[in-house]
Design a protein around this motif. Sequence first.
Motif, PDB file in Angstrom:
ATOM      1  N   ALA A 387       0.898  -1.441   0.083  1.00 32.67           N
ATOM      2  CA  ALA A 387      -0.038   0.032  -0.126  1.00 32.67           C
ATOM      3  C   ALA A 387       0.901   1.256  -0.073  1.00 32.67           C
ATOM      4  O   ALA A 387       1.926   1.295   0.454  1.00 32.67           O
ATOM      5  CB  ALA A 387      -1.013  -0.051   1.100  1.00 32.67           C
ATOM      6  N   ARG A 388       0.375   2.426  -0.361  1.00 32.20           N
ATOM      7  CA  ARG A 388       1.156   3.628  -0.297  1.00 32.20           C
ATOM      8  C   ARG A 388       0.201   4.628   0.735  1.00 32.20           C
ATOM      9  O   ARG A 388      -0.919   4.784   0.721  1.00 32.20           O
ATOM     10  CB  ARG A 388       0.903   4.327  -1.758  1.00 32.20           C
ATOM     11  CG  ARG A 388       2.020   5.385  -1.926  1.00 32.20           C
ATOM     12  CD  ARG A 388       3.248   5.222  -1.958  1.00 32.20           C
ATOM     13  NE  ARG A 388       4.009   6.194  -1.384  1.00 32.20           N
ATOM     14  CZ  ARG A 388       5.462   6.074  -1.319  1.00 32.20           C
ATOM     15  NH1 ARG A 388       5.872   4.992  -1.471  1.00 32.20           N
ATOM     16  NH2 ARG A 388       6.108   7.055  -1.053  1.00 32.20           N
ATOM     17  N   LEU A 389       1.216   4.999   1.591  1.00 29.86           N
ATOM     18  CA  LEU A 389       0.550   5.924   2.871  1.00 29.86           C
ATOM     19  C   LEU A 389       0.968   7.368   2.592  1.00 29.86           C
ATOM     20  O   LEU A 389       2.223   7.725   2.271  1.00 29.86           O
ATOM     21  CB  LEU A 389       1.127   5.347   4.006  1.00 29.86           C
ATOM     22  CG  LEU A 389       0.525   6.000   5.329  1.00 29.86           C
ATOM     23  CD1 LEU A 389       0.233   5.105   6.480  1.00 29.86           C
ATOM     24  CD2 LEU A 389       1.490   6.950   5.808  1.00 29.86           C
ATOM     25  N   HIS A 390       0.193   8.368   2.822  1.00 30.21           N
ATOM     26  CA  HIS A 390       0.401   9.778   3.063  1.00 30.21           C
ATOM     27  C   HIS A 390       0.097  10.102   4.361  1.00 30.21           C
ATOM     28  O   HIS A 390      -1.397   9.919   4.801  1.00 30.21           O
ATOM     29  CB  HIS A 390      -0.043  10.552   1.689  1.00 30.21           C
ATOM     30  CG  HIS A 390       0.495   9.906   0.486  1.00 30.21           C
ATOM     31  ND1 HIS A 390       1.518  10.494   0.197  1.00 30.21           N
ATOM     32  CD2 HIS A 390       0.072   9.303  -0.433  1.00 30.21           C
ATOM     33  CE1 HIS A 390       1.818   9.918  -1.118  1.00 30.21           C
ATOM     34  NE2 HIS A 390       0.975   9.206  -1.544  1.00 30.21           N
ATOM     35  N   ALA A 391       0.616  10.954   5.106  1.00 31.63           N
ATOM     36  CA  ALA A 391       0.272  11.404   6.175  1.00 31.63           C
ATOM     37  C   ALA A 391       0.743  12.726   6.558  1.00 31.63           C
ATOM     38  O   ALA A 391       2.092  13.127   5.989  1.00 31.63           O
ATOM     39  CB  ALA A 391       0.718  10.374   7.297  1.00 31.63           C
ATOM     40  N   SER A 392       0.327  13.264   7.544  1.00 31.24           N
ATOM     41  CA  SER A 392       0.938  14.775   8.164  1.00 31.24           C
ATOM     42  C   SER A 392       0.496  14.787   9.594  1.00 31.24           C
ATOM     43  O   SER A 392      -0.341  13.919  10.122  1.00 31.24           O
ATOM     44  CB  SER A 392       0.286  15.752   7.301  1.00 31.24           C
ATOM     45  OG  SER A 392      -1.249  15.925   7.686  1.00 31.24           O
ATOM     46  N   GLY A 393       0.801  15.550  10.486  1.00 32.00           N
ATOM     47  CA  GLY A 393       0.681  15.586  11.931  1.00 32.00           C
ATOM     48  C   GLY A 393       1.544  16.616  12.670  1.00 32.00           C
ATOM     49  O   GLY A 393       2.247  17.285  11.880  1.00 32.00           O
TER      50      GLY A 393
END
Length: 602
Positions: A387-393
């Motif tokens: 899978a491909r994950l994109h995140a911010s925080g």
Amino acid sequence: MTTALTAVAFLTAGHIDLSSFATRRLAAATGRSVRIGSLHVTPGRWITVELDDAHLGNVRNGSRPDMISVGHLHTQVRLTSLLWGPVETRDLVLTGFSGLFERTPDHTPNWRFGASEPRKAQAAAPDQTWFPGLRQATIRDSEVVYRTARGHSYQVGLNDVTFTSANDDAPLLMSVTGSYNTTPVAIMARMQSISLLRVAGTPYGTAIHATSGDLTLDLESTITDLLDFDGVAGKLTLRTPSSAPLMAFAGEPASDFAMALGLDGHFVHRGNLWSLDHTTGHLGGNQITDADVVFTEGAKGAPDQIGGNVNFAAIDLNGLTGGGPSTQRHADISLAVPAKPDPVIDVRLGAKQVSYNDRTFSDVSVVVTQGPGRIDVKSLSLAWLGARLHASGSLAAAENGTNLRAAVDMSGADIDRFRRQAGLAEIPISGQLSFHATAAADNIHTLDEAEQVADLTAAVGMDSGAISRRVIAMASTDVSLLVRNESGMAPVSCLLGVLTMRHGMGTVVPLRVNSAAGTVIGAALFDLNRKWFDLAFQSRAPGFFALDVPIRVSGSFSHPGFGLAGWSAKGRDLLKNARAVSTLPAGIADFAPGKACLRITL
């Protein structure tokens, strides 16, 4: 008579103490207090100078009374060099020198003399024509201390230093045995001639080899301002099997970071900017494929800044965080956020592969900034289990720890691979999921703690895939399974699950699957801390023998038990919740995959 008096004066000059005369002249020139114990000058072709117990006062509000003190100075100066220049010395021996170069709390530098005036930008290269010819110079039992306006001191011990050159056109050699903040250091340097050094603005070639414990550093560069170590550009090589000397330089215990480090790059220092670019090397067993790092000294009252990009072939975070190699399967990461960081950070890190506990990620990229009381992950992207994950925080300092906020989007997640990662029993459904989640955790201290206590809202969806026909038949309590064996997979037109979790416990509602073999809706409770769940579902299948009896499955993730949902109040409540939901929560209302399942009614 005159000739005789001149001869007597010449012969007796070395017995006259010139300290009073020198004190007055030096005090007038610097505007500082000056004390000299004794100063004797013996004339000759080579004039001999003997100086004892000399002191030059510090600026007002300095951290100590003296800026410079000298125990003893002996040197010989060629008489003709005083007349025609530049000055040439031999047999120079300086002992007991102590120099403090500091900025006071109001950022006044103590190395400027006379009336305080605004500093003008330096339009031309510094004048170094005065630099003396050093045939042989030795410094013993001395020190140089730099102290910042914030009170941080950096001490360079000069136990034994020598400068030698055959003449002004020959290479200048330097040898240093000393220390940095009490950590032993040895330096050997071969520099170009003193004649070339005196030419303003000319790149001055130097080759430096430094050692400290198991640390070695080599710098082959040119320098336009040798005395300020400014205008530096050249190749830097650093090696240390343990990083213990680097930790000692920083004033930290060696046990805090016991890691081999190797760097090969292009080093630059100009003014307030220090940089290392086109850099390769390793950190422990982690290969650095390319790095460009810039350090900028902060202006008055401002913190320093670190920015740049660092790329690795692979990183094992378990080793970097003290959890040991990845085979030990445990590590944790502190989430502490400093209120007033110095330096502030704006960096991008990348790696083809990252290992953390029992997880392996690929094509990882993260952009991180750090300011007062806050750390922001502007972007994080990685591939995991296909899978491909994109995140911010963000992490924000709080009264009793750290507050965390995060958002994650994942696409192309293979169900079976994620099932195995989570430790679940086999699931007879295939396809690729999409995932969106928001998380919040307050007053936490570590990443593991955040995983345990975070509030999580998430949606999982799929618009195409396959499910076992036998599973749909079993879910619909198809009695024909008593006499026949249902096999094969049925296409799935939508799958949707919405999860809410608090402190590791939560619900999944709605939970819906629509396929060519039938439709299933359900709701579940779960507890990740105990690895326990309670699921109730109901089906609608087209077959004559499908009874569509509501089923309840509950127990541990690895050994669940089965029953009829209608026979328990908890099962009936779960089914009621499963039928009632027709919209997504506000935070994930725009999540599209599997949304068609919201229109299903039974």
